[in-house]
Design an enzyme around this catalytic site. Structure first.
Site, mmCIF file in Angstrom:
data_model
loop_
_atom_site.group_PDB
_atom_site.id
_atom_site.type_symbol
_atom_site.label_atom_id
_atom_site.label_comp_id
_atom_site.label_asym_id
_atom_site.label_seq_id
_atom_site.Cartn_x
_atom_site.Cartn_y
_atom_site.Cartn_z
ATOM 1 N N HIS A 11 -39.002 8.443 -42.347
ATOM 2 C CA HIS A 11 -40.285 8.247 -41.647
ATOM 3 C C HIS A 11 -40.520 9.261 -40.531
ATOM 4 C CE1 HIS A 11 -41.064 4.579 -43.794
ATOM 5 N NE2 HIS A 11 -40.074 3.910 -43.239
ATOM 6 N N ASP A 70 -36.578 3.889 -51.404
ATOM 7 C CA ASP A 70 -36.690 2.962 -50.274
ATOM 8 C C ASP A 70 -38.009 2.188 -50.407
ATOM 9 O OD1 ASP A 70 -35.553 2.806 -47.127
ATOM 10 O OD2 ASP A 70 -37.699 2.380 -47.338
ATOM 11 N N HIS A 127 -40.122 1.455 -48.308
ATOM 12 C CA HIS A 127 -41.203 2.006 -47.479
ATOM 13 C C HIS A 127 -41.556 3.420 -47.945
ATOM 14 C CE1 HIS A 127 -38.965 -0.925 -44.900
ATOM 15 N NE2 HIS A 127 -40.193 -1.347 -44.682
ATOM 16 N N ASP A 148 -33.588 -1.356 -49.318
ATOM 17 C CA ASP A 148 -34.478 -2.437 -48.876
ATOM 18 C C ASP A 148 -35.512 -2.800 -49.944
ATOM 19 O OD1 ASP A 148 -35.704 0.005 -48.539
ATOM 20 O OD2 ASP A 148 -36.134 -0.236 -46.405
#
Ligand code: ZN
Length: 367
Positions: free
Chosen positions: A139, A176, A178, A264
Site C-alpha cells: 500500500h 493479498d 487488499h 488475508d
C-alpha cells in the site's frame, strides 16, 4: 529445488501501538491490539520451525535498503519524515500506518530483505525465495505510507532488480485481499513491470483497484486488476488464474516474478471477507511457479504482505512455502476439514462476470 527464507526477529519489533482492528485507540475506541501485530508472522515462523520445514530452507540475511534504493520509488521528503519521526517516539507515516521508535530502520530492513531475496534468486544462490518481512509494503506510495505499509518492499526490490541485474520485464502477482495500490502506482505508466492485483472489490484503499484501472501512457494495458466480490473462494481464484493471470504472464513473458503473498484472503481473516484455505494457496502458488518455470527459469520471489488471523495465517503461509520448496511436511492443516467444505467455495456467476471483464482487458496489450 532450493528455497530461500528471509527472516529477522527485528521485523517483529515494529510497533503499531494500541488500536482496535486498524483504528488507533482513543475517544470511544478502547485500547486493544492492532490488527497488524507480530503474532501471525511470528507464529508462521514458529510453524516452519516445528514442522521441520525451516531446516530445509536456505537462510538469507536481510540488509537495510539504502536511502538511494528507497529513493528509486519514494520521495526524499517522505523518507526524511519517516526517519525523523522514527528517531523520536514514532508517529504515523500517512494513512493508517502507525509506527514506533526505530521503525524507519525496521522498514528499511523489510525492503532490503526483499532486495536480498531478489539478489539470491537472480544470482542463482537459490531457486526461489520467501521474504517473511514486516511491515508489509504494497500500500505504500511514493510520498505517503498507507494501510500499515511504510515502504514499497516489492516495488523497491523490483526497481533494484532492473537497475542492478540483467532483468528487463517483471510481473508482480498480488493475491493479498487488499488492492496493491502502491505497486500499481509505482509502475502505472511503465510497460516493463506488470502488476496484477487480485483483491476484494472496493475494500482498501476505498475506491481503488477497479477492473478498468489498466495503466496509462506507455503502461496502458500493463496493469491488471481483478476486484473479486466478497465471499469469493477457491473456485473464483482458480478461475482468475486460468483466465487472467496465466494468460497475462504468457503474453508478457517476465524475466522475474514477484508474489505479493498476503494471506488475508483466507477464511476467518478478521479483516478480509474471502474464503481461501491452505490447499487453495498451495495450488495458486504452484500455478505461479509453473509459469515462472516456463518463462524465467523459475525465478520467483514471494514477499509477505497482510494476513491477520493468528490462528490461520501460519497454515496458509506454510502451504505457500512448502509449495515453493517442492516438498510437504508432516503437518496437515487441521482447519481443512471445515474450510474445504465452506458453502460457495466453487465459482459463482457474479464472480465469473468480474473475471471475464478483467480477461477482456488483456486485449489492450497482453494477448
Ligand atoms: Zn491485505
Amino acid at each position: 529445488m532450493s528455497t530461500g527464507l528471509v527472516w529477522d526477529e527485528w521485523y517483529m519489533w515494529h510497533d503499531t501501538g494500541s488500536a482496535a482492528a486498524f483504528l488507533p485507540a482513543g475517544g470511544p475506541i478502547q485500547p486493544d491490539t492492532h490488527a497488524e501485530n507480530p503474532e501471525p508472522k511470528r507464529r508462521l515462523h514458529n510453524l516452519l520451525d516445528v514442522s521441520g520445514v525451516l531446516d530445509s530452507l536456505v537462510s538469507i540475511d536481510p540488509r537495510p535498503a539504502t536511502r538511494e534504493e528507497l529513493l528509486r520509488f519514494h520521495t526524499p521528503d517522505y523518507v526524511d519524515e519517516v526517519a525523523e519521526q522514527s528517531e523520536g517516539t514514532g508517529g504515523d507515516a500517512g494513512e493508517l500506518t502507525p509506527f514506533g521508535p526505530d521503525s524507519y530502520e525496521i522498514a528499511r530492513l523489510a525492503a532490503g530483505g526483499v532486495i536480498a531475496a531478489t539478489d539470491a534468486v537472480v544470482e542463482g544462490a537459490v531457486d526461489n525465495a520467501y521474504a517473511l518481512v514486516r511491515p508489509p509494503g504494497h500500500h505504500a506510495e511514493a510520498d505517503v505510507g498507507r494501510g500499515f505499509c511504510l515502504f514499497g518492499n516489492i516495488a523497491v526490490a523490483a526497481m533494484h532488480a532492473q537497475a542492478e541485474h540483467d532483468i528487463d520485464r517483471i510481473a508482480v502477482v498480488d493475491f493479498d485481499v487488499h488492492h496493491g495500490n502502491g505497486t500499481q502506482k509505482a509502475f502505472w505508466d511503465d510497460p516493463s513491470v506488470l502488476p496484477i492485483s487480485i483483491h476484494q472489490d472496493n475494500f482498501y484503499p476505498p475506491g481503488e483497484g477497479a477492473v478498468d484501472e489498466v495503466g496509462e501512457g506507455d503502461g496502458h494495458g500493463y496493469t491488471v486488476n481483478v476486484p473479486l466480490p466478497p465471499g469469493s473462494g477457491v473456485g473464483a481464484y482458480e478461475t482468475t488464474f486460468e483466465r487472467v493471470v496465466l494468460p497475462a504472464l504468457d503474453a508478457f513473458e517476465p524475466d522475474l516474478v514477484y508474489l505479493g503473498a498476503g494471506v488475508d484472503s483466507g477464511a476467518i481473516d478478521p479483516l478480509g471477507r474471502m474464503m481461501l484455505h491452505s490447499d487453495g494457496y498451495r495450488e495458486l502458488t504452484g500455478l505461479l511457479l509453473d509459469a515462472a518455470e516456463e518463462h524465467c527459469d523459475g525465478r520467483l520471489v514471494a514477499a509477505h504482505e497482510g494476513g491477520y488471523s493468528s490462528a490461520y495465517a501460519p497454515f496458509s503461509g506454510l502451504a505457500i512455502i512448502e509449495e515453493l520448496r517442492g516438498e510437504t511436511s508432516d503437518v496437515e492443516d487441521p482447519f481443512m476439514p471445515i474450510f474445504g467444505e465452506l458453502g460457495y467455495q466453487e465459482l459463482q456467476p457474479h464472480q465469473e462476470a468480474v473475471i471475464d471483464d478483467a480477461a477482456g482487458n488483456l486485449d489492450i496489450a497482453l494477448r
